[in-house]
Design a protein around this motif. Structure first.
Motif, PDB file in Angstrom:
ATOM      1  N   ASP A 267       0.833  -1.192   0.000  1.00 19.04           N
ATOM      2  CA  ASP A 267       0.000   0.000   0.000  1.00 19.04           C
ATOM      3  C   ASP A 267       0.876   1.253   0.000  1.00 19.04           C
ATOM      4  N   ASN A 396      -5.355  -4.007  -5.444  1.00 10.71           N
ATOM      5  CA  ASN A 396      -6.542  -4.721  -4.944  1.00 10.71           C
ATOM      6  C   ASN A 396      -6.742  -6.042  -5.685  1.00 10.71           C
ATOM      7  N   THR A 400      -6.470  -9.685  -3.906  1.00  7.79           N
ATOM      8  CA  THR A 400      -7.608 -10.602  -3.990  1.00  7.79           C
ATOM      9  C   THR A 400      -7.167 -11.975  -4.473  1.00  7.79           C
TER      10      THR A 400
END
Length: 409
Positions: A267, A396, A400
């Protein structure tokens, strides 16, 4: 809080009257070039001019200290010296240019996303080789006696620099002569110069206007350095690393067509403050009290540019040439993630690799936790999220996929 040590402040005061040439950086650089070329017995006017732009831009930094001026001249001069050493070897031993740099791996990703750790674990394989810090600064053919002297000198200089001028560096990015280090040490130009010396606006403007051929030339210099280091030694798969290789993935593919990219992910809101802290620490030996806001502006501008260029490159590169490595997977379960990365790059994970993994992962003794706050650099979490919106969408997706049970993948 100032990153300048008391010792550096005292030494800057002492040496200020003795530093000559600060008012004439072009003359100081011309003198340095003449000295290097006399010792090398060879010239490269184009390279000398380009590195002269680096030094001129550093010299324009308003907070540059007397010692910073001396350090910068020495660093840029050493880069020219090493490049001429490589060029001379290639002229004298044309067979070096025939060395095949096969299937190299480029470890890249935003700073502070475990690029160093990933580089270290991949380079640890007996089938792989990561270029070492000392040999990228003293690039030559095999000579054990010369190597021993160069290693000793490198470590002595690094220890003095860290202890006296940048003590926090050992906690953020420890440096040792015989550790694999960033491939920028073999390149004349790149986005790395401002990260070490100051914002350098004139150099950044000049660099942004360079052609694709000139950018490829920087990577050709990297390739030639690797060819010299490989010549006369057992060929192994090269594992090279620098976060900002993100910026040049398509260029790298032109020079190294069979390259594989290992892209580490984390991040941006987590890494931006850490990257700023690192750059402030790197600037401190060269500047009087680096401006945190200037650091924050440089980091955001640089990192957003790198990521956006990488996202664009990703659209045209073969998917098989990019291996994504989530930071949390590597840090939380390295004994699963590292073998997966080996497999993804087509490497063999052996019992000996497994046995030494914990040693390779171990943090150097004596280092402390790196603490930082992005707000010191004028940055807010929501600002970072907005600027990195495109990258966060990719992140993301990767997170996932990584979270899915193996049977679903």
């Amino acid at each position: 809080m100032s990153r300048n040590t008391r010792a550096s402040k005292v030494l800057n005061t002492v040496f200020a009257p003795a530093v000559r040439g600060r008012d004439d950086p072009a003359g100081a650089w011309a003198k340095a070039v003449a000295e290097v070329e006399k010792d090398a017995g060879i010239q490269d006017p184009e390279l000398a001019d380009g590195l002269g732009r680096v030094f001129a831009s550093i010299s324009e930094e308003p907070r540059l200290t007397p010692l910073g001026w001396m350090f910068s001249l020495s660093v840029v001069k050493d880069r020219y010296t090493n490049r001429l050493r490589i060029k001379k070897l290639l002229a004298e031993r044309p067979e070096i240019a025939a060395e095949q740099i096969t299937n190299p791996v480029f470890v890249l990703g935003l700073p502070r996303t475990a690029t160093t750790l990933t580089h270290k674990v991949l380079a640890a394989s007996p089938d792989h080789r990561g270029p070492l810090a000392w040999e990228m600064s003293n690039t030559g053919l095999e000579d054990p006696a010369a190597a021993k002297r160069a290693i000793k000198k490198f470590d002595q200089n690094a220890q003095i620099f860290t202890k006296v001028f940048a003590p926090r560096l050992k906690d953020i990015h420890p440096i040792s002569a015989e550790d694999p280090e960033e491939s920028l040490l073999l390149m004349p130009h790149g986005t790395f110069w401002p990260l070490f010396h100051g914002s350098m606006p004139s150099y950044r403007e000049w660099y942004a206007q360079r052609s694709a051929a000139e950018l490829a030339g920087d990577y050709q210099c990297l390739k030639e350095g690797l060819q010299v280091l490989q010549h006369g030694r057992e060929p192994k798969r090269w594992i090279v690393k620098y976060p900002a290789h993100l910026n040049d993935m398509t260029v790298i593919k032109k020079v190294f067509p069979d390259a594989t990219f290992v892209w580490t992910h984390r991040d941006p809101a987590t890494v931006v403050g850490s990257a700023c802290s690192l750059v402030e620490t790197l600037w401190a030996p060269y500047q009087t009290d680096p401006d945190p806001l200037e650091v924050g502006e440089l980091i955001m501008d640089s990192m957003v540019t790198w990521v956006n260029n990488a996202l664009e490159s990703r659209l045209s590169l073969p998917p098989s040439s990019i291996v994504d490595v989530p930071y949390h997977a590597l840090s939380h379960d390295p004994h699963t993630e590292v073998p997966r990365v080996y497999s993804a790059i087509g490497a063999t994970w052996s019992a000996s690799d497994e046995a030494q993994l914990d040693r390779v992962l171990a943090r150097p003794a004596g280092t402390r936790r790196h603490e930082y706050d992005m707000r010191r650099y004028g940055l807010q979490p929501e600002q970072v999220e907005e600027k990195f919106a495109g990258y966060l969408r990719l992140l993301n997706t990767i997170d996932t996929l990584d979270a899915k049970p193996k049977a679903e993948m």
